[in-house]
Write a protein that holds these residues in place. Structure first.
Motif: not given
Length: 407
Positions: A248-250, A296-303, A308-309, A370-371
């Motif tokens: 995410f380049q943060a 697993i949900t984190v690995s697919r999250s778009p933002s 963070v949530l 993500r994988t």
């Protein structure tokens, strides 16, 4: 919960010392991990650094209880804080990619101090805290971790981002010295026993430590969690920094935000833990299962905001499982053997963490974060299901034995 904390005067000082050196260490860790990624651009370098922080537990963890008996727990904690402060000074000299060796050596030596400090501190808790307060105080340990992550990681990210990593390293150096002062104010970290307890302690000391552990299927299962669950924890620890910086380049601010939200999760977890009054192990493993689903949900999250949530929510369940597992151990392992148990526990878990982090770094050279994140979540789920089945099996076996004995 607050009233219990106020009653445990010695633990209060141990708690404050833990917050202070923990916050300093997080200031340094956030700056260090970001600095590594900036000067090497390698997930492998992150994995090696984190692995080097775990490896010394294999070398020094088993002797922590021996040193604690020779020096006293209090002196050992003070000496290791001062030692780590001196080692942390070396990070001020990192200036280019050629100085990466300073990071590796310094991380290894700091971890050597932690390998002596951590099990000694954990063994001190049941020694200075009333037995009826153990679960509540273990919840305070999650509060401590939460404060460390929120203040240390989040503030550390801001300080490193605004003023550079050297300021974070200075905070770390001074934090160790200040923490040692708090420890010095504790009268003793040794258990005080009456005559009956002293007699029981002598009986337990006659039995070899490994005989006590391996003669109990229940204690063997508890110890096995230190062998297997860190495999998943290690992957997660590496991914936190990689998600923030590379996916995410943060940058270092993103690392600080992620660790900060983890801290908020740990701060919230005691509010739910206090509602759990039975079935501690089943509840702990169910929380680990939920952690896996969320990862697993984190690995697919778009933002990044969703990530963070999700990390904040999954850490609530992590805090609950940590509290319950520690409480079960402190209630199940004989007090005279807890120093040895926690030394072995730290050795096993941190060695496995180091192995996991190292191989996660290697995998990140070939696979996307993500994988690896999806694999990480799946591993949590599988381990949780296995331990739920084992717990139910052992519980049923115990009930059958009790029923047979009554008949």
């Amino acid at each position: 919960m607050i009233s219990t904390f106020k009653l445990e005067k010695s633990y209060q000082k141990l708690f404050y010392a833990g917050i202070i050196n923990g916050i300093g260490d997080r200031f340094s860790q956030v700056a260090l991990l970001t600095l590594i990624l900036q000067i090497t651009e390698s997930g492998l370098a992150v994995g090696i650094t984190l692995a080097l922080r775990m490896l010394p537990f294999l070398l020094f963890g088993p002797i922590s209880s021996i040193l604690a008996r020779k020096l006293s727990r209090k002196k050992l904690l003070i000496y290791t804080d001062v030692f780590r402060a001196c080692i942390a000074i070396s990070f001020l000299f990192i200036d280019s990619p050629n100085d990466v060796w300073i990071i590796y050596v310094g991380s290894f030596l700091l971890a050597g101090g932690e390998a002596l400090y951590s099990p000694t501190r954990r063994a001190s808790i049941p020694a200075i805290v009333q037995k009826k307060h153990i679960k509540t105080i273990n919840s305070w340990e999650q509060v401590l971790l939460g404060f460390v992550l929120v203040i240390g990681a989040l503030a550390g990210g801001f300080v490193s981002y605004l003023f550079g990593p050297s300021q974070s390293f200075l905070v770390n150096i001074f934090s160790f010295f200040i923490a040692s002062v708090f420890i010095s104010k504790i009268p003793s970290l040794e258990a005080i026993q009456n005559e009956k307890e002293q007699h029981c302690m002598k009986e337990y000391q006659r039995a070899p430590f490994f005989f006590i552990i391996f003669s109990s299927s229940f204690l063997m299962m508890l110890l096995s969690t230190d062998l297997l669950i860190p495999l998943a924890n290690g992957m997660e620890n590496v991914l936190i920094s990689v998600y923030a910086v590379q996916t995410f380049q943060a940058a270092d601010l993103g690392v600080g935000i992620l660790y900060g939200v983890l801290g908020i999760g740990f701060l919230i977890s005691p509010l739910l833990t206090k509602r759990i009054t039975k079935h501690y192990l089943l509840s702990a493993f169910l929380c680990i299962f939920i952690e896996g689903i969320l990862l697993i949900t984190v690995s697919r999250s778009p933002s990044f905001s969703i990530v963070v949530l999700l990390f904040g929510v999954l850490t609530i369940f992590g805090g609950i499982s940590n509290t319950l597992l520690d409480t079960v151990v402190m209630q199940s392992v004989p007090e005279s053997q807890q120093g040895m148990y926690f030394g072995l526990s730290e050795t096993i878990s941190n060695t496995m963490l180091g192995i996991s982090m190292f191989f996660t770094g290697i995998l990140l050279e070939s696979f996307s974060p993500r994988t690896i994140g999806a694999i990480n979540g799946g591993l949590y789920v599988l381990l949780a299901l296995m331990y739920i089945i084992l717990t139910l099996t052992l519980t049923n076996k115990k009930q059958h034995l009790q029923k047979a004995a009554n008949e």
